[in-house]
Design a protein around this motif. Structure first.
Motif, short mmCIF file in Angstrom:
data_model
loop_
_atom_site.label_atom_id
_atom_site.label_comp_id
_atom_site.label_asym_id
_atom_site.label_seq_id
_atom_site.Cartn_x
_atom_site.Cartn_y
_atom_site.Cartn_z
N SER A 214 15.87 45.42 49.90
CA SER A 214 16.08 44.38 48.90
C SER A 214 17.35 44.69 48.14
N PRO A 215 18.20 43.69 47.89
CA PRO A 215 19.41 43.94 47.09
C PRO A 215 19.05 44.55 45.74
N LEU A 216 19.91 45.40 45.23
CA LEU A 216 19.67 45.99 43.92
C LEU A 216 19.75 44.92 42.84
N SER A 217 19.32 45.28 41.64
CA SER A 217 19.15 44.28 40.59
C SER A 217 20.41 43.50 40.27
N ASP A 218 21.56 44.12 40.44
CA ASP A 218 22.82 43.42 40.17
C ASP A 218 23.62 43.19 41.44
N GLY A 219 22.94 43.26 42.60
CA GLY A 219 23.66 43.23 43.88
C GLY A 219 23.68 41.87 44.53
N THR A 220 24.75 41.62 45.28
CA THR A 220 24.89 40.38 46.05
C THR A 220 25.04 40.66 47.54
N GLU A 221 24.82 41.90 47.96
CA GLU A 221 24.96 42.24 49.37
C GLU A 221 23.89 41.55 50.21
N THR A 222 24.23 41.21 51.44
CA THR A 222 23.29 40.56 52.34
C THR A 222 22.54 41.59 53.16
N ASP A 223 21.40 41.15 53.72
CA ASP A 223 20.67 42.02 54.64
C ASP A 223 21.57 42.45 55.80
N ALA A 224 22.31 41.49 56.34
CA ALA A 224 23.15 41.77 57.50
C ALA A 224 24.20 42.84 57.18
N TYR A 225 24.78 42.78 55.99
CA TYR A 225 25.77 43.79 55.60
C TYR A 225 25.15 45.18 55.60
#
Length: 387
Positions: A214-225
């Motif tokens: 799961s992305p971190l609380s302030d994260g916008t990274e995708t699963d694929a990344y």
């Protein structure tokens, strides 16, 4: 000029401190164990105390730390981050947009990703080497038999059991076959990373079931990344390094300066890990050919290992990395290979052509001294901050 320097572990920390000192910038060291957290009240309090009553021109860290950026934002202090890791998931924190940030990325492809997304706080800046220190180091006689070799490789084989790919135990046979196919294809391609694009929603859903992320609380990274760069790229790199070193060690003297020996590399001489600051430069100086096999998540950038090899006066044989062409000329400053067959061919040729090998070393060390030291990088950072 005065800065606050995050005293976190980093390969080039002392070299950067030396560069700041040479540029007449004084450094105060600051450390708190929660520097990798996204938010931490204890870190905030320690930072507040560190800057209280001080007048710092900026704060510096290797790699980007959201908790540090937010502290700088609160105190209206400029924050310089010099990133040498890739992947670096912290870059996908929304804090990257903080106007106090000056984030310098060594991988041009990664920089373009953020720049094309309209992120104004990122800049492209290659890594560097402390050429004066590296070239002045003289190997003690008792170490010469250990560090001298025809061919050497310094780095991880990523063959430890704890790597993330090994956690994917419950994926379907289809997903495993799909991943094996795309990894095999990516292993043969340099200069283009397509893994993330090929991780379809169906594949990432299966990966989530086996090893949830799961992305971190302030994260916008995708699963694929995350799955492409942290799970697959390390596995591909492990396979590639082992395959190339296995082939090379059957034909040439190869020494491995790595953490964990591997039975299938029995033809190579396993030395073990070495100190990166005090001993590693001797390997680069006294190996006729130094290998770089780049971690696949570094798309176009020049790894720090390449800069250290070239800055030590070593001969560099590397896979193709596009950013090298911005500052160096193939077969004049370094040599790159395009395939496993070409890898062996280049080793054989330069081991038997000493004059040409030495000329490349001489060319490269001149360019490193002229343009690629950490002092040069400090000047580049200051030009951006103050112009």
């Amino acid at each position: 000029m005065r800065l606050l320097f995050l005293d976190s572990p980093a390969f080039a920390k002392q070299d950067m401190l030396d560069a700041f000192a040479e540029c007449k910038i004084s450094c105060d060291l600051f450390f708190h164990s929660s520097y990798n957290e996204r938010k931490d009240p204890a870190f905030d309090a320690a930072f507040d105390q560190a800057v209280s009553g001080k007048n710092y021109d900026f704060v510096f860290s290797f790699n980007y730390h959201p908790v540090l950026s937010n502290c700088c934002l609160r105190h209206q202090i400029r924050y310089i981050s010099y990133v040498y890791d890739n992947p670096h998931v912290a870059l996908y924190s929304y804090t990257l947009l903080n106007p106090c940030n000056y984030v310098f990325l060594f991988d041009k492809a990664t920089w373009l990703t953020f720049q094309n997304a309209g992120i104004p706080t990122v800049y492209y800046l290659p890594l560097a080497a402390n050429v004066e220190r590296l070239t002045s180091m003289k190997c003690p006689d008792h170490l010469l038999p250990i560090v001298s070799s025809d061919v050497s490789f310094v780095g991880s084989l990523y063959n430890e059991d704890h790597h993330l790919f090994e956690r994917l135990t419950d994926i379907s046979p289809y997903t495993r076959g799909y991943l094996d196919a795309v990894m095999a294809a990516q292993q043969k391609v340099y200069g283009c990373n397509f893994l993330e694009d090929l991780l379809t929603p169906e594949i990432t859903d299966d990966l989530q079931k086996s090893c949830p992320y799961s992305p971190l609380s302030d994260g916008t990274e995708t699963d694929a990344y995350v799955y492409a760069n942290y799970f697959l790229c390390r596995k591909i790199t492990s396979r590639e390094r082992i395959s190339l070193l296995k082939t090379a060690s059957r034909q040439f003297q190869v020494k491995l300066f790595t953490h964990q020996p591997l039975a299938e590399l029995s033809d190579a001489q396993f030395i073990g890990p070495i100190d990166p600051y005090d001993t590693m430069p001797f390997v680069f100086q006294h190996s006729r050919i130094n290998l770089n096999i780049t971690l696949k998540s570094i798309q176009t950038g020049i790894p720090l290992r390449c800069m250290e090899i070239m800055g030590s006066g070593g001969f560099l044989l590397t896979n193709f990395q596009e950013d090298l062409l911005d500052d160096f000329i193939p077969k004049e400053d370094f040599v790159f290979y395009e395939s496993e067959t070409d890898f062996i061919r280049q080793i054989a040729w330069y081991l038997s052509h000493e004059k040409e090998r030495q000329q490349i070393i001489d060319n490269c060390i001149g360019k490193m001294k002229e343009s690629h030291t950490f002092v040069h990088r400090v000047h580049a950072m200051m030009d951006i901050l103050y112009n």
